[in-house]
Design a protein around this motif. Structure first.
Motif, PDB file in Angstrom:
ATOM      1  N   ARG A   8       0.840  -1.218   0.000  1.00 29.51           N
ATOM      2  CA  ARG A   8       0.000   0.000   0.000  1.00 29.51           C
ATOM      3  C   ARG A   8       0.857   1.241   0.000  1.00 29.51           C
ATOM      4  O   ARG A   8       0.520   2.255  -0.587  1.00 29.51           O
ATOM      5  CB  ARG A   8      -0.960  -0.047   1.178  1.00 29.51           C
ATOM      6  N   LYS A 197       8.083  29.751  10.982  1.00 29.22           N
ATOM      7  CA  LYS A 197       6.713  29.926  10.504  1.00 29.22           C
ATOM      8  C   LYS A 197       6.156  31.309  10.809  1.00 29.22           C
ATOM      9  O   LYS A 197       5.125  31.685  10.280  1.00 29.22           O
ATOM     10  CB  LYS A 197       5.814  28.848  11.109  1.00 29.22           C
ATOM     11  N   TYR A 225      -1.793  29.596  -7.993  1.00 35.20           N
ATOM     12  CA  TYR A 225      -1.385  28.564  -7.038  1.00 35.20           C
ATOM     13  C   TYR A 225       0.101  28.236  -7.053  1.00 35.20           C
ATOM     14  O   TYR A 225       0.681  27.926  -6.017  1.00 35.20           O
ATOM     15  CB  TYR A 225      -2.158  27.267  -7.304  1.00 35.20           C
TER      16      TYR A 225
ATOM     17  N   PRO B  60      -4.582   1.135   7.843  1.00 37.01           N
ATOM     18  CA  PRO B  60      -3.239   1.604   7.475  1.00 37.01           C
ATOM     19  C   PRO B  60      -3.257   2.802   6.535  1.00 37.01           C
ATOM     20  O   PRO B  60      -2.452   3.722   6.695  1.00 37.01           O
ATOM     21  CB  PRO B  60      -2.603   0.381   6.805  1.00 37.01           C
ATOM     22  N   VAL B  61      -4.187   2.822   5.581  1.00 37.99           N
ATOM     23  CA  VAL B  61      -4.216   3.945   4.637  1.00 37.99           C
ATOM     24  C   VAL B  61      -4.617   5.224   5.359  1.00 37.99           C
ATOM     25  O   VAL B  61      -3.999   6.281   5.180  1.00 37.99           O
ATOM     26  CB  VAL B  61      -5.178   3.647   3.473  1.00 37.99           C
ATOM     27  N   ASP B  64      -1.741   6.623   7.312  1.00 35.51           N
ATOM     28  CA  ASP B  64      -0.735   7.308   6.492  1.00 35.51           C
ATOM     29  C   ASP B  64      -1.225   8.669   6.027  1.00 35.51           C
ATOM     30  O   ASP B  64      -0.494   9.659   6.073  1.00 35.51           O
ATOM     31  CB  ASP B  64      -0.369   6.446   5.272  1.00 35.51           C
ATOM     32  N   LEU B  65      -2.502   8.723   5.594  1.00 34.05           N
ATOM     33  CA  LEU B  65      -3.028   9.993   5.099  1.00 34.05           C
ATOM     34  C   LEU B  65      -3.045  11.030   6.216  1.00 34.05           C
ATOM     35  O   LEU B  65      -2.688  12.193   6.011  1.00 34.05           O
ATOM     36  CB  LEU B  65      -4.434   9.799   4.530  1.00 34.05           C
ATOM     37  N   ILE B  72       2.294  18.039   7.041  1.00 38.26           N
ATOM     38  CA  ILE B  72       2.339  19.190   6.141  1.00 38.26           C
ATOM     39  C   ILE B  72       1.841  20.439   6.842  1.00 38.26           C
ATOM     40  O   ILE B  72       2.481  21.489   6.817  1.00 38.26           O
ATOM     41  CB  ILE B  72       1.500  18.920   4.871  1.00 38.26           C
ATOM     42  N   VAL B  73       0.695  20.329   7.520  1.00 36.45           N
ATOM     43  CA  VAL B  73       0.117  21.533   8.128  1.00 36.45           C
ATOM     44  C   VAL B  73       1.036  22.101   9.197  1.00 36.45           C
ATOM     45  O   VAL B  73       1.154  23.314   9.341  1.00 36.45           O
ATOM     46  CB  VAL B  73      -1.282  21.217   8.710  1.00 36.45           C
ATOM     47  N   ARG B  74       1.745  21.216   9.918  1.00 33.76           N
ATOM     48  CA  ARG B  74       2.575  21.743  10.995  1.00 33.76           C
ATOM     49  C   ARG B  74       3.929  22.229  10.503  1.00 33.76           C
ATOM     50  O   ARG B  74       4.653  22.882  11.244  1.00 33.76           O
ATOM     51  CB  ARG B  74       2.736  20.705  12.094  1.00 33.76           C
ATOM     52  N   ALA B  75       4.285  21.918   9.240  1.00 32.73           N
ATOM     53  CA  ALA B  75       5.590  22.353   8.738  1.00 32.73           C
ATOM     54  C   ALA B  75       5.490  23.631   7.909  1.00 32.73           C
ATOM     55  O   ALA B  75       6.487  24.295   7.690  1.00 32.73           O
ATOM     56  CB  ALA B  75       6.229  21.248   7.895  1.00 32.73           C
ATOM     57  N   VAL B  76       4.294  23.978   7.447  1.00 31.05           N
ATOM     58  CA  VAL B  76       4.136  25.147   6.583  1.00 31.05           C
ATOM     59  C   VAL B  76       3.547  26.289   7.407  1.00 31.05           C
ATOM     60  O   VAL B  76       2.654  26.054   8.219  1.00 31.05           O
ATOM     61  CB  VAL B  76       3.212  24.804   5.397  1.00 31.05           C
ATOM     62  N   PRO B  77       4.038  27.524   7.239  1.00 35.36           N
ATOM     63  CA  PRO B  77       3.507  28.643   8.009  1.00 35.36           C
ATOM     64  C   PRO B  77       1.993  28.794   7.829  1.00 35.36           C
ATOM     65  O   PRO B  77       1.481  28.593   6.721  1.00 35.36           O
ATOM     66  CB  PRO B  77       4.239  29.853   7.422  1.00 35.36           C
ATOM     67  N   GLU B  78       1.311  29.169   8.907  1.00 33.43           N
ATOM     68  CA  GLU B  78      -0.138  29.328   8.858  1.00 33.43           C
ATOM     69  C   GLU B  78      -0.552  30.316   7.774  1.00 33.43           C
ATOM     70  O   GLU B  78      -1.554  30.122   7.099  1.00 33.43           O
ATOM     71  CB  GLU B  78      -0.683  29.818  10.213  1.00 33.43           C
ATOM     72  N   ALA B  88      -8.144  27.885  -2.565  1.00 32.24           N
ATOM     73  CA  ALA B  88      -8.471  26.517  -2.947  1.00 32.24           C
ATOM     74  C   ALA B  88      -9.848  26.082  -2.453  1.00 32.24           C
ATOM     75  O   ALA B  88     -10.582  25.399  -3.177  1.00 32.24           O
ATOM     76  CB  ALA B  88      -7.396  25.564  -2.434  1.00 32.24           C
ATOM     77  N   TYR B 124      -3.233  20.340  14.644  1.00 36.65           N
ATOM     78  CA  TYR B 124      -2.609  20.419  15.961  1.00 36.65           C
ATOM     79  C   TYR B 124      -3.423  19.658  16.998  1.00 36.65           C
ATOM     80  O   TYR B 124      -2.889  19.008  17.890  1.00 36.65           O
ATOM     81  CB  TYR B 124      -2.456  21.886  16.379  1.00 36.65           C
TER      82      TYR B 124
END
Lengths: 258, 245
Positions: A8, A197, A225, B60-61, B64-65, B72-78, B88, B124
């Motif tokens: 998977r 950040k 985008y 499991p999927v 992972d998701l 991603i959300v915690r690594a990119v500035p708000e 988007a 968070y």
């Protein structure tokens, strides 16, 4: 490795790779070839990293006395430090930046001796306000962490040092501070990521860092985008770099805390 | 009524509700900030609870998701996330609506703001709640399973009540973050407290009056919240042995 790469995961990685390929081929990236934007992006990246490093260093240097007076200082010093930490942590950073830049920045021109001083050409620019605001923010958050760290150094250590006849400043320098810093080391990595950040906020006071560069590209080319996606990717890469750096850094220190 | 130049007005008049005062603007922005924070926090909490259970007990999927989402959300500035999602989310909703054969709609800024901040909050909150679920003694959950409780009943009767006291400090911090993150919406032009302050002070040049007042409002919210969450934690720790002995 076998555990990580089961069927998977392979499928998910394939989907992710497909998404990346789709982004690369069907979105607009032609602006990347423009040398004007390339040099802007490099300068922006440099500005962001420079700002991050400088404000972390200044902020941490300020946090040490702020944390220390709260943990062990007299009340007339501990109380203002406490208020400072609460205000920094209780109000949005964006507002602090705007207060410094628009508020205090607009006060300076009306004071003649500042206008005539040699610092005026520097104070007219935006970056000093950004450095001050971001440094104070680190000082406020890290000061609170250091307060706990100073308090958690065992009393026996300090008493032993005193019994050895160490002067008070030597006790601080050799015993108290190193043990407190060792306790906060694991939090500094996370704090650095948080600080990274916050750096895009300074683009609101006309500082050209990567967030601002992405905005300029979007305004010039009307591409919605793509610059933002690249920007998010850049921040993720810097975050990963910070995390790896601090992992390496921590592995070099003995992690056992007495 | 024509107002005298702002320099001739006192701070009290400027902050007041009269024709020359900006009190109503500030309070309106403050109300907006609070409502956005509340909405984002509530939706973020729903994301957090389902995400935390999904991360621990999901397939499991799903695991992972969710890991990809929180990372991603915690690594990119708000601010960057807000900007991306700000374009988007309405585009996505319109795509779905058009696909279903409905008309294109203009999403109100308020709703977009709430959804965008909720996506950030959710990531968070998943981490905070996951940690507090892990802190529930394993024996309690195993005992409930041995009694034949269904997963929903197990969550309702055992896990949720026991994890509450562990989760409250972290959730309290996230609530403070939510109130402060509303300021970021000022950058995309939404009139909340920070933007209202900016407008008022830029017009009247009374920077310290307005920034002082707005900071006092933010401080009031955070002080009251700290008090409330402290009391909430005390209530949720009722009957627990004090670890300090």
């Amino acid at each position: 490795m076998r555990d990580f790469l089961n069927l998977r995961r392979v499928i998910m990685i394939a989907i992710a790779a497909g998404l990346v390929l789709w982004c690369a081929y069907s979105l607009r990236w032609d602006w990347l070839a423009n040398p004007k934007y390339q040099s802007m992006m490099l300068r922006g990246l440099w500005q962001t990293i420079w700002m991050l490093v400088v404000t972390m260093v200044i902020g941490f240097a300020l946090a040490i006395p702020i944390g220390f007076v709260q943990a062990a200082g007299p009340r007339w010093l501990a109380w203002p430090a406490r208020v400072f930490c609460s205000v920094i942590r209780g109000t949005p950073l964006l507002m602090q930046i705007w207060l410094l830049y628009y508020g205090i920045g607009s006060l300076f021109p009306s004071i003649p001796w500042i206008r005539d001083s040699m610092f005026w050409p520097i104070l007219r620019q935006a970056w000093p306000y950004a450095v001050v605001a971001l440094s104070l923010s680190v000082a406020g958050y890290e000061g609170e962490v250091l307060r706990g760290a100073f308090k958690s150094v065992p009393h026996g250590q300090l008493e032993a040092a005193r019994a050895m006849g160490m002067p008070r400043f030597t006790i601080f320098r050799r015993i108290w501070l190193p043990q407190a810093i060792q306790r906060v080391l694991p939090t500094i990595g996370g704090e650095t990521v948080l600080q990274l950040k916050s750096t895009p906020l300074i683009s609101t006071i006309t500082i050209m860092e990567i967030y601002d560069v992405a905005g300029r590209v979007r305004r010039d080319t009307l591409v919605v985008y793509e610059p933002l996606l690249l920007l998010a990717l850049t921040y993720m890469a810097i975050t990963a770099l910070i995390v790896l750096l601090f992992k390496w850094f921590e592995s070099r220190f003995p992690s056992k805390v007495a | 009524m024509v107002c005298p130049p702002p320099a001739e007005l006192s701070s009290l008049t400027l902050l007041g509700f009269g024709d020359c005062g900006w009190g109503a603007t500030l309070l309106w922005g403050f109300g907006n900030s609070l409502m956005i924070a509340l909405g984002a926090y509530a939706i973020g909490f729903c994301i957090g609870v389902s995400g935390a259970f999904g991360k621990l007990y999901g397939g499991p999927v799903a695991k992972d998701l969710l890991a990809v989402y929180t990372t991603i959300v915690r690594a990119v500035p708000e601010l960057v996330l807000i900007l991306i999602l700000y374009y988007a989310v309405p585009a996505l909703i319109n795509q779905v609506l058009l696909g279903l054969g409905y008309e294109r709609i203009n999403l109100p800024q308020f709703i977009t703001g709430v959804v965008v901040l909720a996506v950030v909050q959710g990531a968070y909150q998943i981490e905070v709640l996951r940690g507090s679920i892990l802190a529930v003694p394993q024996g309690q959950i195993e005992a409930a399973r041995a009694m034949g409780m269904s997963p929903v009943m197990l969550a309702r009767r055992i896990t949720l009540p026991l994890m509450t006291s562990n989760a409250i400090p972290g959730l309290g911090n996230l609530w403070l973050n939510a109130t402060k993150d509303t300021a970021l919406l000022a950058v995309i032009g939404f009139t909340e407290l920070t933007k209202a302050t900016f407008q008022a002070s830029a017009t009247t040049k009374a920077f310290f009056t307005f920034y002082g007042a707005a900071m006092a409002l933010y401080m009031a919210v955070s002080l009251v919240s700290i008090l409330l969450f402290g009391r909430l934690e005390k209530v949720s720790r009722r009957g627990q042995r004090d670890s300090r002995g």
